[in-house]
Enzyme design. Structure first.
Site, PDB file in Angstrom:
ATOM      1  N   GLU A 194      -8.469  -1.979 -40.662  1.00 39.06           N
ATOM      2  CA  GLU A 194      -8.271  -0.574 -41.041  1.00 39.06           C
ATOM      3  C   GLU A 194      -7.761  -0.430 -42.468  1.00 39.06           C
ATOM      4  OE1 GLU A 194      -8.480   2.408 -38.679  1.00 39.06           O
ATOM      5  OE2 GLU A 194      -9.780   1.023 -37.596  1.00 39.06           O
ATOM      6  N   HIS A 236      -1.732   3.582 -36.923  1.00 32.73           N
ATOM      7  CA  HIS A 236      -1.672   2.719 -38.109  1.00 32.73           C
ATOM      8  C   HIS A 236      -0.207   2.465 -38.433  1.00 32.73           C
ATOM      9  CE1 HIS A 236      -5.736   4.582 -39.514  1.00 32.73           C
ATOM     10  NE2 HIS A 236      -5.969   3.381 -39.037  1.00 32.73           N
ATOM     11  N   CYS A 285      -1.935   8.732 -46.129  1.00 28.50           N
ATOM     12  CA  CYS A 285      -3.282   8.411 -45.604  1.00 28.50           C
ATOM     13  C   CYS A 285      -4.366   8.768 -46.600  1.00 28.50           C
ATOM     14  CB  CYS A 285      -3.578   9.212 -44.339  1.00 28.50           C
ATOM     15  SG  CYS A 285      -2.472   8.884 -42.989  1.00 28.50           S
TER      16      CYS A 285
HETATM   17  O1  SUG Z   1      -8.468   7.166 -38.272  1.00 28.98           O
HETATM   18  N1  SUG Z   1      -8.417  10.692 -38.033  1.00 28.98           N
HETATM   19  C1  SUG Z   1      -8.100   9.483 -38.755  1.00 28.98           C
HETATM   20  C2  SUG Z   1      -6.756   9.625 -39.449  1.00 28.98           C
HETATM   21  C3  SUG Z   1      -6.500   8.468 -40.386  1.00 28.98           C
HETATM   22  C4  SUG Z   1      -5.137   8.484 -40.959  1.00 28.98           C
HETATM   23  N2  SUG Z   1      -4.973   7.400 -41.867  1.00 28.98           N
HETATM   24  C5  SUG Z   1      -3.877   6.629 -42.020  1.00 28.98           C
HETATM   25  N3  SUG Z   1      -2.899   6.639 -41.147  1.00 28.98           N
HETATM   26  N4  SUG Z   1      -3.821   5.815 -43.011  1.00 28.98           N
HETATM   27  C6  SUG Z   1      -8.081   8.263 -37.826  1.00 28.98           C
HETATM   28  O2  SUG Z   1      -7.668   8.405 -36.669  1.00 28.98           O
HETATM   29  C7  SUG Z   1      -9.882  12.206 -36.798  1.00 28.98           C
HETATM   30  C8  SUG Z   1     -11.319  12.691 -36.837  1.00 28.98           C
HETATM   31  C9  SUG Z   1     -11.620  13.730 -35.805  1.00 28.98           C
HETATM   32  O3  SUG Z   1     -11.022  13.722 -34.740  1.00 28.98           O
HETATM   33  O4  SUG Z   1     -12.520  14.590 -36.057  1.00 28.98           O
HETATM   34  C10 SUG Z   1      -9.660  10.930 -37.575  1.00 28.98           C
HETATM   35  O5  SUG Z   1     -10.579  10.162 -37.768  1.00 28.98           O
END
Ligand code: SUG
Length: 439
Positions: free
Chosen positions: A175, A248, A362
């Site tokens: 990730e 994460h 993020c």
């Molecule tokens: O991977 N949300 C992302 C959020 C990522 C956050 N990044 C960090 N923590 N670095 C994920 O879960 C949601 C998309 C949706 O539900 O339409 C999403 O992909």
């Protein structure tokens, strides 16, 4: 020579929506099916960039990928069809497939890649490994375009190496920088790179939320980046933190130079980690009795950006939810008053991104660069007020005010987003960036 951290923020794409695609990410699960505002989301992202630029920090952007993802359409056997027929064919199998190929999730640039600065690597170049993001279907459709975008921006082979993503297998689930931190006396000096994983490749499956990062992935990246083993740590995330919604590690910990700001429950064995850290490290550990883990996760206190200002002091760039959650609001007042390098808190509004589980940390990929490396970047990606003004006007002209997951399967909407991206590639001086421009 001055070496500085550059924050590359993902520009929110025109398909930003709430489709509830991320199991284990409580915000994404809660927002599923509600209307989103791509325009507001993009404006909030740009406003944060402007704030950091005005603080004297170096700010850059990464353009969003084209949607639907062309490689995904080809692999799903619909690329030969006209766009509307292709989307209908996917919808006929599962509406979630349309949401997946159309997702705006590349906006969370912390997941774009793992980055090692040139002071850490054995060949003295900056190494980047795009994340394969195989743990969620929609995010697994990011790595092909992310790799080509990073190769345009970090294309100078004398300064940079953009590796291939790791193989698309659960054993190598990766990730990116969301599970990677770096401690150093100062950005210019060699650092200790900390890789955080949720499982080992051959751990038996668990019943809780997905463990998105493997130890094997971290080991392979550390090896290909040419990191010395004594400057690398591999630490297991706490399973209970993952099951509480810390999908994460950057949801429960953030590092900057000498400081590690972390929730007590972040790691499986926090004491073991502490014993391995250099003596110049300053760990600010927040106990559950002061900020319960649930509050840390819902407010995203630890998903703040921790940045060093020109004065050498540090600032926490926190989401507004931190000020709206009683335990974290009280805590940040104490934090700046205590004897530690963090003097100031700056509150930013990223509510649109937050509703999908993406806070300030993020949306940005940190890249420590020397003068020479900054000069070698491709495109006009380092932003100032002029570029930010142009991006705001571009968003206002092209982005919808409201978007529902049910709007995603419309070929006319795809055309609309292509007009926007076509113009963006000109604005950022990255001509021909998008596959649709080349076909
Ligand atoms: O991977 N949300 C992302 C959020 C990522 C956050 N990044 C960090 N923590 N670095 C994920 O879960 C949601 C998309 C949706 O539900 O339409 C999403 O992909």
């Amino acid at each position: 020579m001055t070496t500085r951290e550059v924050n590359f923020d993902g520009i929110v794409g025109p398909t930003h929506n709430y489709a509830g695609l991320s199991i284990g990410n409580r915000a994404s699960m809660t927002s599923a099916g509600t209307p989103a505002s791509p325009r507001l989301a993009a404006r909030q992202g740009l406003a944060k960039m402007r704030r950091l630029h005005h603080l004297g920090l170096l700010q850059a952007v990464l353009p969003p990928p084209e949607r639907p993802d062309p490689t995904a359409l080809a692999r799903l056997g619909v690329a030969h069809l006209p766009m509307q027929a292709a989307l209908d064919a996917l919808a006929g199998v599962s509406p979630a497939l349309v949401a997946s190929v159309m997702s705006g999730s590349a906006m969370w640039a912390a997941n774009a890649a793992t980055v090692s600065p040139s002071s850490d690597t054995d060949d003295g170049r900056v190494h980047l490994t795009p994340a394969n993001l195989v743990s969620t279907t929609h995010r697994s459709f990011e790595s092909v375009q992310t790799t080509s975008t990073l190769r345009r921006v970090f294309g100078d082979a004398g300064c940079f190496e953009v590796h291939e993503p790791l193989p698309c297998s659960g054993a190598f689930a990766d990730e990116g920088a969301a599970n990677h931190s770096r401690l150093t006396r100062s950005h210019a000096e060699p650092g200790l790179e900390i890789f955080v994983f949720g499982r080992d490749a051959d751990d038996p499956p668990t019943l809780g939320f997905p463990r998105r990062q493997t130890l094997l992935a971290a080991q392979m990246i550390a090896r290909s980046h040419g990191l010395a083993s004594e400057r690398t740590l591999m630490i297991r995330q706490s399973p209970s933190a993952i099951d509480a919604g810390a999908f994460h590690n950057d949801v429960v910990a953030v590092a900057n130079e000498t400081v590690l700001f972390v929730h007590e429950a972040a790691f499986a064995d926090g004491a073991a980690l502490r014993s391995l850290l250099p003596d110049w490290t300053q760990v600010i550990e927040v106990p559950s009795s002061v900020v319960p883990l649930e509050d840390a996760i819902s407010s995203y206190l630890f998903n703040s950006q921790l940045v060093t200002l020109a004065t050498g002091r540090m600032m926490l760039v926190a989401p507004r939810e931190v000020g709206e959650t009683p335990s974290t609001a009280t805590y940040i007042e104490q934090l700046v008053a205590l004897d530690n390098p963090i003097d100031e808190v700056c509150i930013v509004d990223l509510r649109q991104s937050m509703r999908n589980g993406g806070g300030p940390a993020c949306v940005r990929l940190r890249v420590v660069l020397t003068d020479e490396e900054r000069q070698a970047l491709g495109g006009r990606v380092v932003v100032d007020d002029q570029v930010l003004d142009a991006l705001e006007h571009w968003v206002d002209r092209h982005y919808r005010d409201e978007l529902h997951p049910t709007d995603l399967g419309d070929a006319r909407f795809v055309e609309e987003t292509r007009r926007a991206l076509d113009e963006l590639s000109e604005l950022l001086e990255l001509p021909g960036l998008y596959p649709f421009q080349r076909s």
